[in-house]
Design a protein around this motif. Sequence first.
Motif, PDB file in Angstrom:
ATOM      1  N   THR A 177      -0.408 -16.023 -29.040  1.00  0.00           N
ATOM      2  CA  THR A 177      -1.753 -15.301 -29.209  1.00  0.00           C
ATOM      3  C   THR A 177      -2.662 -15.971 -30.214  1.00  0.00           C
ATOM      4  N   ARG A 178      -2.155 -16.170 -31.343  1.00  0.00           N
ATOM      5  CA  ARG A 178      -2.799 -16.952 -32.550  1.00  0.00           C
ATOM      6  C   ARG A 178      -3.820 -18.174 -32.145  1.00  0.00           C
ATOM      7  N   PHE A 179      -3.200 -18.704 -31.116  1.00  0.00           N
ATOM      8  CA  PHE A 179      -3.856 -19.946 -30.585  1.00  0.00           C
ATOM      9  C   PHE A 179      -5.448 -19.744 -30.321  1.00  0.00           C
ATOM     10  N   LEU A 180      -5.620 -18.698 -29.921  1.00  0.00           N
ATOM     11  CA  LEU A 180      -6.939 -18.246 -29.341  1.00  0.00           C
ATOM     12  C   LEU A 180      -7.189 -18.907 -27.900  1.00  0.00           C
ATOM     13  N   PHE A 181      -6.288 -19.518 -27.117  1.00  0.00           N
ATOM     14  CA  PHE A 181      -6.401 -19.853 -25.869  1.00  0.00           C
ATOM     15  C   PHE A 181      -5.242 -19.753 -25.038  1.00  0.00           C
ATOM     16  N   VAL A 182      -5.340 -19.600 -23.526  1.00  0.00           N
ATOM     17  CA  VAL A 182      -4.125 -19.570 -22.915  1.00  0.00           C
ATOM     18  C   VAL A 182      -4.415 -20.601 -21.716  1.00  0.00           C
ATOM     19  N   ALA A 183      -3.364 -21.454 -21.572  1.00  0.00           N
ATOM     20  CA  ALA A 183      -3.246 -22.613 -20.710  1.00  0.00           C
ATOM     21  C   ALA A 183      -2.561 -21.981 -19.257  1.00  0.00           C
ATOM     22  N   PHE A 184      -2.974 -22.380 -18.003  1.00  0.00           N
ATOM     23  CA  PHE A 184      -2.496 -21.986 -16.856  1.00  0.00           C
ATOM     24  C   PHE A 184      -2.467 -23.022 -15.979  1.00  0.00           C
ATOM     25  N   ARG A 185      -1.703 -23.090 -14.944  1.00  0.00           N
ATOM     26  CA  ARG A 185      -1.751 -23.997 -13.955  1.00  0.00           C
ATOM     27  C   ARG A 185      -2.519 -23.538 -12.793  1.00  0.00           C
ATOM     28  N   ILE A 186      -3.186 -24.307 -12.063  1.00  0.00           N
ATOM     29  CA  ILE A 186      -3.983 -23.895 -10.918  1.00  0.00           C
ATOM     30  C   ILE A 186      -3.191 -24.094  -9.752  1.00  0.00           C
ATOM     31  N   PRO A 187      -2.867 -23.358  -8.840  1.00  0.00           N
ATOM     32  CA  PRO A 187      -2.122 -23.497  -7.722  1.00  0.00           C
ATOM     33  C   PRO A 187      -2.558 -24.664  -6.730  1.00  0.00           C
ATOM     34  N   TYR A 188      -1.770 -25.223  -5.933  1.00  0.00           N
ATOM     35  CA  TYR A 188      -2.051 -26.265  -5.099  1.00  0.00           C
ATOM     36  C   TYR A 188      -2.866 -27.505  -5.766  1.00  0.00           C
ATOM     37  N   SER A 189      -2.653 -27.704  -7.057  1.00  0.00           N
ATOM     38  CA  SER A 189      -3.429 -28.592  -7.874  1.00  0.00           C
ATOM     39  C   SER A 189      -2.697 -29.249  -9.105  1.00  0.00           C
ATOM     40  N   PRO A 190      -2.972 -30.392  -9.325  1.00  0.00           N
ATOM     41  CA  PRO A 190      -2.594 -31.081 -10.609  1.00  0.00           C
ATOM     42  C   PRO A 190      -3.174 -30.510 -11.852  1.00  0.00           C
ATOM     43  N   ALA A 191      -4.475 -29.684 -11.461  1.00  0.00           N
ATOM     44  CA  ALA A 191      -4.972 -29.540 -12.783  1.00  0.00           C
ATOM     45  C   ALA A 191      -4.432 -28.380 -13.582  1.00  0.00           C
ATOM     46  N   VAL A 192      -4.892 -28.311 -14.835  1.00  0.00           N
ATOM     47  CA  VAL A 192      -4.704 -27.413 -15.827  1.00  0.00           C
ATOM     48  C   VAL A 192      -5.695 -26.632 -16.215  1.00  0.00           C
ATOM     49  N   GLY A 193      -5.881 -25.446 -16.390  1.00  0.00           N
ATOM     50  CA  GLY A 193      -6.836 -24.676 -16.693  1.00  0.00           C
ATOM     51  C   GLY A 193      -6.728 -24.104 -18.076  1.00  0.00           C
ATOM     52  N   VAL A 194      -7.718 -23.781 -18.924  1.00  0.00           N
ATOM     53  CA  VAL A 194      -7.405 -23.066 -20.351  1.00  0.00           C
ATOM     54  C   VAL A 194      -8.628 -22.260 -20.426  1.00  0.00           C
ATOM     55  N   LYS A 195      -8.077 -21.096 -20.793  1.00  0.00           N
ATOM     56  CA  LYS A 195      -8.978 -20.032 -20.972  1.00  0.00           C
ATOM     57  C   LYS A 195      -9.114 -19.437 -22.475  1.00  0.00           C
ATOM     58  N   LEU A 196     -10.297 -19.722 -22.989  1.00  0.00           N
ATOM     59  CA  LEU A 196     -10.599 -19.557 -24.512  1.00  0.00           C
ATOM     60  C   LEU A 196     -10.967 -18.276 -24.743  1.00  0.00           C
ATOM     61  N   ILE A 197     -10.634 -17.847 -26.072  1.00  0.00           N
ATOM     62  CA  ILE A 197     -10.614 -16.463 -26.607  1.00  0.00           C
ATOM     63  C   ILE A 197     -11.305 -16.422 -27.782  1.00  0.00           C
ATOM     64  N   ALA A 198     -12.188 -15.411 -28.009  1.00  0.00           N
ATOM     65  CA  ALA A 198     -13.355 -15.438 -29.340  1.00  0.00           C
ATOM     66  C   ALA A 198     -14.157 -16.397 -29.564  1.00  0.00           C
ATOM     67  N   THR A 199     -14.715 -17.003 -28.385  1.00  0.00           N
ATOM     68  CA  THR A 199     -15.770 -18.176 -28.520  1.00  0.00           C
ATOM     69  C   THR A 199     -17.033 -17.252 -29.082  1.00  0.00           C
ATOM     70  N   PRO A 200     -17.928 -18.176 -29.704  1.00  0.00           N
ATOM     71  CA  PRO A 200     -17.802 -19.461 -30.228  1.00  0.00           C
ATOM     72  C   PRO A 200     -17.000 -19.706 -31.508  1.00  0.00           C
ATOM     73  N   TRP A 201     -16.025 -20.659 -31.572  1.00  0.00           N
ATOM     74  CA  TRP A 201     -15.291 -20.570 -32.737  1.00  0.00           C
ATOM     75  C   TRP A 201     -15.994 -21.220 -33.912  1.00  0.00           C
ATOM     76  N   THR A 202     -16.835 -20.180 -34.457  1.00  0.00           N
ATOM     77  CA  THR A 202     -17.648 -20.582 -35.732  1.00  0.00           C
ATOM     78  C   THR A 202     -16.937 -19.618 -36.665  1.00  0.00           C
ATOM     79  N   ASP A 203     -17.212 -19.969 -38.092  1.00  0.00           N
ATOM     80  CA  ASP A 203     -16.698 -19.242 -39.221  1.00  0.00           C
ATOM     81  C   ASP A 203     -17.126 -17.712 -38.998  1.00  0.00           C
ATOM     82  N   GLU A 204     -18.519 -17.557 -38.808  1.00  0.00           N
ATOM     83  CA  GLU A 204     -18.728 -16.528 -38.570  1.00  0.00           C
ATOM     84  C   GLU A 204     -18.280 -15.248 -37.517  1.00  0.00           C
ATOM     85  N   ASN A 205     -18.091 -16.123 -36.380  1.00  0.00           N
ATOM     86  CA  ASN A 205     -17.600 -15.218 -35.284  1.00  0.00           C
ATOM     87  C   ASN A 205     -16.103 -14.914 -35.329  1.00  0.00           C
TER      88      ASN A 205
END
Length: 206
Positions: A121-149
């Motif tokens: 969880t502390r990575f602030l992103f989740v990686a996932f496979r996309i079915p029927y594809s060699p692609a890998v998706g990444v879902k970002l959390i708490a963006t933008p990754w600025t100090d303030e945010n």
Amino acid sequence: MRLRPCCSIVTKPAWAVQRLLVISYDDCPLSYLPLHISQSHLPDSQVERHACIFCDDFVLITEGQNVPPELHAQCPSRGIVRILVYAVMAEEAGKPLHVGDTYSEEASRYLAKLADIDTPTRFLFVAFRIPYSPAVGVKLIATPWTDENLQQVEGITAERLRREHRRKGMPESLVEVLHLVALADVRLLVFDSDAPVLNGLTLYDE
């Protein structure tokens, strides 16, 4: 990539990773071109620092490889492949966009492994496979990754998050790309080796 809690889902156009060869020849500026599809299976070790021929659209390795005469005739220029880069690219509002470069597929392999397990969880992103594809998706959390945010949402700084990513063995190239994308408040990123080349894309040295 995870989404910030209690916010609407904002998605950007699909992103892709393209393998490009950096070619030097004569006294001309470096050229960035993809391998011809007939040689796309060649590993980096059989491409880097090898002699090649090329045209405006593709490269063919000649050192240690048999090039069909009809393809050879299409390539008037000769050079040397100095290095390979994996360019992270996208298209936004109908215009090509260059996000950054990485110099190996290590980052993609790292993401593929994360996609098969529960990303911390502390990575602030989740990686996932996309079915029927060699692609890998990444879902970002708490963006933008600025100090303030990040201070407001997670109680950490952007540099602390970088250190956490590095401490867990994340390739430096992936750290840079994810933080660059998150800084732009992108929520969804897709690494797809099968994505088509974007015509007119401007490339820059890293």
